[in-house]
Design a protein around this motif. Structure first.
Motif, short mmCIF file in Angstrom:
data_model
loop_
_atom_site.label_atom_id
_atom_site.label_comp_id
_atom_site.label_asym_id
_atom_site.label_seq_id
_atom_site.Cartn_x
_atom_site.Cartn_y
_atom_site.Cartn_z
N HIS B 166 0.85 -1.22 0.06
CA HIS B 166 0.15 -0.08 0.00
C HIS B 166 0.90 1.47 -0.17
O HIS B 166 1.87 1.35 0.77
CB HIS B 166 -0.89 -0.07 1.14
CG HIS B 166 -1.86 1.17 1.43
ND1 HIS B 166 -1.61 2.27 1.87
CD2 HIS B 166 -3.09 1.16 0.99
CE1 HIS B 166 -2.51 2.91 1.96
NE2 HIS B 166 -3.75 2.44 1.55
N VAL B 167 0.69 2.14 -0.87
CA VAL B 167 1.52 3.25 -1.07
C VAL B 167 1.74 3.89 0.15
O VAL B 167 2.88 4.38 0.68
CB VAL B 167 1.01 4.22 -2.27
CG1 VAL B 167 1.83 5.67 -2.07
CG2 VAL B 167 1.12 3.59 -3.73
N ARG B 168 0.64 4.48 0.90
CA ARG B 168 0.87 5.08 2.01
C ARG B 168 1.31 4.52 3.17
O ARG B 168 2.23 4.95 4.06
CB ARG B 168 -0.66 5.67 2.59
CG ARG B 168 -0.41 6.55 3.65
CD ARG B 168 -1.90 7.25 3.77
NE ARG B 168 -2.02 8.33 5.04
CZ ARG B 168 -1.35 9.29 5.45
NH1 ARG B 168 -0.81 9.92 4.09
NH2 ARG B 168 -1.54 9.81 6.51
N ILE B 207 -4.54 2.67 -6.85
CA ILE B 207 -3.90 4.11 -6.88
C ILE B 207 -4.73 5.09 -7.85
O ILE B 207 -4.27 6.23 -8.06
CB ILE B 207 -2.45 4.10 -7.12
CG1 ILE B 207 -2.23 3.59 -8.77
CG2 ILE B 207 -1.26 3.26 -6.48
CD1 ILE B 207 -1.34 4.07 -9.75
N TYR B 208 -5.67 4.34 -8.42
CA TYR B 208 -6.59 5.24 -9.07
C TYR B 208 -7.41 5.92 -8.16
O TYR B 208 -7.39 6.05 -6.92
CB TYR B 208 -7.79 4.28 -9.64
CG TYR B 208 -7.08 3.61 -10.82
CD1 TYR B 208 -6.17 3.59 -11.33
CD2 TYR B 208 -8.23 2.59 -11.53
CE1 TYR B 208 -5.66 2.69 -12.41
CE2 TYR B 208 -7.62 1.95 -12.43
CZ TYR B 208 -6.50 1.98 -12.99
OH TYR B 208 -6.21 0.80 -13.94
N ALA B 240 -6.84 8.34 -13.51
CA ALA B 240 -6.22 9.33 -12.79
C ALA B 240 -5.38 8.77 -11.67
O ALA B 240 -6.27 7.78 -10.91
CB ALA B 240 -7.07 10.36 -12.27
N PRO B 241 -4.00 8.86 -11.58
CA PRO B 241 -3.61 8.59 -10.07
C PRO B 241 -3.78 9.38 -9.18
O PRO B 241 -4.19 10.46 -9.09
CB PRO B 241 -1.89 8.59 -10.64
CG PRO B 241 -1.89 9.85 -11.69
CD PRO B 241 -3.27 9.45 -12.43
N ASP B 275 -3.24 -2.88 -8.68
CA ASP B 275 -4.50 -3.72 -8.11
C ASP B 275 -5.85 -2.57 -8.68
O ASP B 275 -5.73 -1.67 -8.40
CB ASP B 275 -4.67 -3.63 -6.64
CG ASP B 275 -5.59 -4.38 -6.29
OD1 ASP B 275 -6.58 -4.62 -6.83
OD2 ASP B 275 -5.43 -5.10 -5.03
N VAL B 276 -6.31 -3.16 -9.85
CA VAL B 276 -7.60 -2.42 -10.42
C VAL B 276 -8.92 -2.88 -10.08
O VAL B 276 -9.18 -4.01 -9.93
CB VAL B 276 -7.19 -2.22 -11.83
CG1 VAL B 276 -6.08 -1.44 -12.27
CG2 VAL B 276 -7.27 -3.63 -12.51
#
Lengths: 110, 704
Positions: B166-168, B207-208, B240-241, B275-276
């Protein structure tokens, strides 16, 4: 935004002051490229630039691609910490040699 | 030679216009202007709404003249826009007839479904103005990133080790030590760490652009703020990111920051999977907000009941109508965009079984969307991974329509390994399948159909899997009702943290056992972020709503659990060193190269005689090195003995060809540093006839 230009030996020193955004970037680009003859050595002094938008980043990269495509070289000097971070985070800094001072930038051409 | 279409032909107030091009949908930079294009099958009129960036009210509304509509597409070029200074939306009029599926409301300003950047949540957690008439604002981007010679890496799937993160959460904790915590740039600072660990693919939770405030609420007991959409599985816009995942999001530069991250990861040999989430959107059901699709063309984009209500196969209010041809094209456009503009290497599809349902919800035998994705020219080298189930009861692990392309999250791998690991009986037969990339599930699809994982973001971390018998989700504010009860976990004798050195030693060994099984299995291993250093969620198996230590990676664990980290990274190096572990096709159990050994043979305490009985907790196997990669590669022989019984056992070793001897690569029953050796430095086994495998331990040998 203002652009001034002087020559130091073989190096074109271009000082930009003010903000570079979508409304000012085209003018800055055309002024810089007007001195971009082949094999040009161009130093862009950014010490008086306090804000640069996405368009500003692209203007610098267009200058880089144009000048390096003609066998020349571009270096940046005097980036504020904020600008350096922004350019680094977005990948634009990867294309440039950059130095703290104009003198250090000039030395890089020798 | 100047083009003719750079001249305006129409005017509206001070805006100069020209009929646009229907394709591509969305906003595209055109010579001198911007081409806006939007589809609606039932709208009766459409306007372009322009805002100065951040302004509360629109600065202009430009109706699409009738002659600008071709078919059901409204398109228009607007000249002389400062693309950095504006935000845009659409206002559509049309029938209000929910029974027929129409919910047009011309009081709403709607986001472009193809928006490539979205403003409104520019900095994570910064409270928005809830009275804003247009919360999530479409913005324009330059799609001109300078990639140099980068392109997707195309690492063979069998050679990947995926790291789900997870990015954050990855760098938000103050212990991360990065300059830019919680964002794309933070990951970039941690690339040396990822390389040291040895993963060559990161799979990012969504991340969308999403709204971290969606479904936010206060825990009624503690008053603590819960972030309903922390993981990000509720999408606002597919192109969009997330701005809040970029340190430069406040400057609107999230697109460049994410691309710079991808480029740098690629430069370091690491692929990027996304992950979409195409199964639903953030618009909820009939009580949910108007953001985009609902007001643009509700009937096209959502699966609706005959009465016009929303089907809910996703468990989140609505279901995207993926096998409508228009929606299918949107999904294709989206993935092509990410593959070509962002150089994304692969996609993992959340609740992918929904993508195989028809517009009325019935599962399709030959779903057009899945087929289109599998045969798409741009996506031809992308990895496609399905989470092969949905919340509507469709479970397709092993039967997901694959077209020779799709891999699956192998949920049965997770379940079998967990049960065997904690000592359940009756598991050895299943384990033999799982260790071979589940040929029982993927007989015709090869080993790379199986994405093997023991833990993922959804469920216990590895540390918690060996530290808790039950979930402890009280912090989620639902009296521990949420989250699955099927954890197949074992706490090793005490629920939660303990000072008991015996229990802690057993937990450490169990984590090593799990990582060993994962990394010596055929198929594609996936590691959950932080499991390599014993990350804990304190027994919470459903941390979707926590923006705090329950999710954030505590990097101090790297030192506290240095023993585990060393073991895992060395086991990763072991996997990378051995082709025999990374076959593309299934093993056959026969000798196909004339080595005198089958590619895989099964053993137990007696060589050549595995105990397949219902009470067995022991299994060993040997891989013949001459069969590596279907016999195309030469490798060492590899022998793995797994003893999940509570007593130690003597394992008789299968004999090697003359001139070869067994060497010890790993032994989870041995104290460090003798628990694992660097590839190439494995010591010779003193007794070549057999080895004592400790209780609940795994031994790995190489024959060379």
């Amino acid at each position: 935004m203002e652009v001034s230009q002087r020559t130091e030996g073989e190096v074109e020193v271009i000082a930009i002051s003010g903000e570079i955004d979508g409304s000012t970037a085209p003018a800055a680009q055309s002024q810089i490229l007007s001195v971009a003859k082949s094999d040009a050595k161009i130093l862009i002094d950014m010490s008086q630039v306090h804000y640069m938008s996405s368009a500003g980043l692209r203007m610098l990269l267009v200058v880089y691609r144009t000048v390096s495509g003609q066998g020349g070289k571009v270096v940046l000097t005097g980036l504020s910490q904020d600008l350096e971070d922004t350019m680094s985070l977005t990948g634009f800094l990867d294309f440039f040699d950059h130095f703290e001072s104009v003198d250090a930038g000039l030395a890089a051409f020798n | 030679m100047q083009r003719v279409d750079v001249f305006p032909t129409h005017e509206h107030q001070e805006y100069k216009l020209r009929p646009g091009k229907p394709f591509p949908f969305g906003a595209t930079l055109a010579p001198g202007g911007v081409n806006f294009s939007v589809y609606s099958s039932h709208a009766t009129s459409c306007s372009l709404v322009l805002f100065e960036k951040g302004a509360p009210e629109p600065k202009a509304e430009i109706p699409f003249p009738d002659e600008f509509r071709i078919g059901n597409v409204y398109s228009m070029i607007v000249f002389d826009l400062d693309i950095e200074a504006i935000e845009y939306g659409f206002r559509l009029d049309g029938p209000w007839d929910p029974q027929e599926g129409h919910r047009f409301d011309k009081s709403k300003i709607l986001m472009d479904p193809y928006a490539k950047a979205i403003g409104g949540r520019d900095v994570w957690g910064q409270p928005p103005d809830w009275d804003n008439v247009y919360q999530h604002r479409a913005r324009l981007v330059y799609d001109d990133f300078d990639w140099d010679d980068d392109r997707p890496l195309e690492i063979p799937l069998e050679d990947l080790v995926i790291y789900e993160m997870h990015v954050r959460s990855f760098t938000k904790h103050e212990s991360s030590g990065v300059r830019f915590p919680g964002v794309f740039a933070g990951i970039r600072e941690k690339i040396p760490y990822l390389k040291e660990l040895g993963v060559n693919c990161i799979e990012l939770l969504p991340i969308y652009e999403f709204d971290e405030f969606e479904h936010s609420r206060e825990d009624p007991k503690t008053g603590r703020q819960l972030v309903g959409n922390y993981w990000g599985y509720s999408t606002l816009g597919f192109f969009a990111p997330k701005a809040g995942y970029a340190a430069t999001g406040k400057l609107g530069m999230q697109v460049d920051e994410f691309k710079a991250l991808v480029k740098e990861l690629h430069r370091n040999g690491i692929e990027v999977f996304l992950d979409v989430v195409f199964n639903h959107t953030a618009e909820g059901n009939e009580h949910g907000p108007y953001i985009s699709l609902k007001g643009i063309d509700n009937k096209t984009y959502y699966m609706l009941t005959p009465e016009g209500y929303y089907f809910n196969f996703s468990g989140t209010g609505n279901t995207l109508n993926c096998n409508n041809p228009v929606v299918r094209n949107m999904v294709l456009d989206c993935l092509r965009y990410w593959a070509s503009e962002y150089h994304i290497d692969g996609f993992r599809f959340d609740l992918a079984s929904i993508l195989g349902r028809d517009p009325w919800g019935a599962p399709l035998s030959n779903p057009p969307l899945l087929e289109s994705l599998a045969f798409d020219p741009v996506l031809a080298k992308c990895k496609l991974i399905a989470e092969a189930w949905d919340a509507g009861g469709l479970y397709q692990v092993g039967s997901f329509p694959a077209y020779g392309r799709w891999a699956e999250w192998n949920g049965k791998y997770r379940d079998s390994i967990r049960k065997f690991l904690k000592g359940d009986i009756g598991m050895v037969g299943e384990m033999a399948q799982r260790l071979q990339a589940s040929p029982d599930l993927y007989a015709t699809r090869g080993a790379t159909a199986s994405i093997n994982f023991i833990t993922a973001h959804d469920g216990f971390t590895l540390n918690d899997l060996v530290s808790y018998n039950e979930k402890h989700n009280e912090a989620n504010g639902e009296d521990n009702r949420d989250g699955t009860n099927d954890n197949d976990s074992w706490n090793c004798g005490w629920e939660g943290p303990t000072d008991d050195p015996g229990i802690n030693a057993l937990r450490m060994r169990q984590m090593k056992n799990a990582m060993t099984m994962l990394l010596i299995s055929q198929g594609v291993p996936m590691i959950l972020m932080g499991d390599e250093m014993g990350r804990t969620q304190f027994g919470n198996n459903n941390t979707y709503c926590h923006d705090n230590e329950l999710n954030w990676q505590d990097w101090a664990l790297l030192e506290q659990n240095a023993e585990l980290f060393r073991y895992v990274k060395t086991m990763l190096a072991f996997r990378h060193a051995h082709h025999a572990l990374r076959n593309r096709w299934h093993l056959t159990g026969t000798d196909t190269v004339g080595s005198g050994y089958a590619d895989i043979t099964w053993h137990g305490t007696q060589a050549w005689n595995a105990d397949w009985s219902g009470t067995s907790r022991i299994l060993a196997f040997m891989l013949c090195g001459k069969h590596a990669h279907g016999g195309q590669r030469e490798d060492n022989y590899i022998y793995v003995a797994m003893n999940m019984h509570w007593d130690s056992h003597w394992f008789e070793l299968p004999g090697l060809s003359e001139g070869m001897q067994w060497h010890a690569a790993a032994n989870t029953g041995a104290p460090p540093p003798e628990d694992i050796w660097q590839p190439g430095e494995e010591p010779l086994l003193e007794n070549q006839a057999g080895i004592l495998v400790g209780d609940r331990s795994v031994v790995v040998l190489v024959g060379k």
